[in-house]
Design an enzyme around this catalytic site. Structure first.
Site: not given
Ligand code: COA
Length: 427
Positions: A215-216, A218, A238, A336
């Site tokens: 995906g997209i 870091a 996806e 997805g």
């Molecule tokens: N408890 C509290 N806060 C949490 C946390 C937890 N367990 N886990 C993460 N956070 C916070 C982080 O500290 C961060 O906050 P900040 O921006 O203030 O530092 C924020 O939540 C986002 O965390 P991060 O790990 O940077 O999220 P991300 O942008 O990498 O997204 C998902 C991670 C899981 C939300 C994202 O991958 C997603 O939406 N996945 C579901 C959909 C999917 O998997 N699609 C796949 C097909 S492309």
């Protein structure tokens, strides 16, 4: 002059005229991600004083939408099947709603009238010689919406890349708004040492000749940077972003060994920078297909060595994944994730990976946790999770007992939290 040219000319209206087709109480699908039509969105929002209860269904939204701003409550309601930065606070504040749904199943919601739709608003490319407009960067559910919505209001934007696969004939379009507008971009993310360490572990799970879903963000970006030494990788994803273009140009991604759609990049939507969009434009190696095809676990499973990489917010000691809620707050959606983990599980030599940093909130919270937070949803069940990766290594869960899973997961938790996790396990 061909017929379609006359038809085209007859359908051209201003954005204000186009949105007069929409009535109070109707359900409107917003073109996904880069397919959202800015001129039509603005004109529809300007009708707020005269409209009531128009539902706008969406998933990824790249720019804040006017429909859920304070004061719009009586006129519009955003209903998300995925949430991101521009939409999640509006759900939290009660000005928008969320509907859980696998991405692969969104087209069925429309086709089977579980969510009957009245209109779709989207942007498309100018028509080709036969009167077909490309959907550009979004096939996903946007194409299905054009097939079943009685009204199709299209912004024709000549800046939208023309891609192979998803297209709509002018016959299906109710009103055309000609308005060029820049395509929204997502900057290449900053990658830190934690992400690079995770990327290096992920790379150990990717064989030469593997097909990737990536995906997209870091983590995917870091993983792609760690795959430079691989050979003949393929893409069935996806979505993907600029990092895939870099690996394709470096000759690492060739799609040559794919066991389905050999030599082709397959995706259902794209999102990134101008570099990606220029690469996608008229690229014969790229095919855009609807999400009920690309994300179908049976289609995914036909790729040998399918590697699916997804992220999560937390994973408990059973291996249950929460990828969408922070406590009671809906943060994103399943997207997805389950579609691809199940597909990778069906694939010969396939590997479904959940990768996440071991901690959140500047190291104060362990994302490997004894139990998911109160209020959190299980996005992916423990049966569907085979590999969990943090910067501390890889936990393989498939075929493992409850005790073995918990031990494997504790071994990749941040060292500061391992003792607490052991105490919780033994309690
Ligand atoms: N408890 C509290 N806060 C949490 C946390 C937890 N367990 N886990 C993460 N956070 C916070 C982080 O500290 C961060 O906050 P900040 O921006 O203030 O530092 C924020 O939540 C986002 O965390 P991060 O790990 O940077 O999220 P991300 O942008 O990498 O997204 C998902 C991670 C899981 C939300 C994202 O991958 C997603 O939406 N996945 C579901 C959909 C999917 O998997 N699609 C796949 C097909 S492309």
């Amino acid at each position: 002059m061909h017929d379609w040219r006359e038809q085209y000319a007859q359908k051209i209206v201003t954005a204000d005229e186009a949105v007069k087709h929409i009535q109070s109480g109707q359900r409107v699908v917003l073109g996904h991600a880069c397919a959202a039509p800015p001129a039509i969105v603005s004109a529809l929002a300007a009708r707020a004083p005269e409209l009531r209860n128009v539902e706008i269904d969406h998933m990824v939204v790249m720019e804040p939408l006017p429909f859920s701003q304070p004061g719009m409550e009586r006129s519009f309601r955003l209903n998300g099947m995925f949430l991101g930065a521009p939409t999640r606070d509006h759900v939290r504040d009660g000005r928008a709603t969320f509907t859980p749904c696998f991405f692969s199943e969104v087209p069925r919601l429309f086709r089977e009238r579980i969510l009957p739709i009245d209109a779709v608003i989207l942007q498309v490319t100018p028509p080709d010689a036969e009167g077909y407009c490309s959907l550009g960067l979004s096939a996903d559910f946007t194409l299905a919406a054009t097939e079943c919505a009685p009204m199709v209001l299209a912004q024709v934007n000549s800046l939208l890349p023309h891609t192979n696969g998803a297209r709509i004939h002018l016959d299906r379009i109710t009103a055309i708004v000609e308005a060029d507008a820049p395509i929204p971009e997502v900057a290449v993310p900053k990658v830190g040492e934690v992400e690079m360490q995770i990327g290096r572990h992920v790379a150990t799970l990717v064989e030469d000749g593997a097909t990737l879903q990536i995906g997209i963000g870091a983590l995917p970006e870091a993983a792609l940077r760690c795959l430079g030494g691989k050979k003949d990788l393929g893409i069935h994803s996806e979505m993907f972003s600029d990092g895939v273009v870099a690996l394709a140009e470096a000759g690492v991604i060739t799609n040559r060994r794919k066991t389905l759609h050999a030599d082709k990049f397959i995706a259902t939507f794209l999102m990134g920078t101008r570099r990606l969009y220029d690469w996608a434009h008229n690229n014969p190696a790229l095919e855009m297909h609807p999400v009920d095809y690309v994300n179908d676990p049976c289609v995914i499973g036909r790729h040998d060595r399918m590697v699916s990489l997804n992220s999560a917010l937390q994973v408990d000691l059973y291996g249950q994944v929460n990828a969408e809620m922070i406590g009671h707050r809906q943060f994103s959606g399943v997207g997805g994730q389950v579609d691809f983990l199940r597909g990778a599980s069906r694939s010969r030599g396939g590997r479904g990976i959940i990768a996440l940093a071991s901690t959140a909130s500047r190291g104060t919270i362990s994302r490997i946790c004894a139990t998911l937070d109160a209020g959190a949803a299980v996005t992916t069940s423990r049966q569907d999770v085979h590999f969990v990766v943090t910067e501390y290594g890889v936990a393989e869960l498939r075929g493992k007992t409850l005790q073995q899973r918990a031990e494997a997961l504790i071994s990749i938790a941040h060292p500061d939290f391992r003792a607490g996790l052991w105490r919780a396990l033994e309690a």
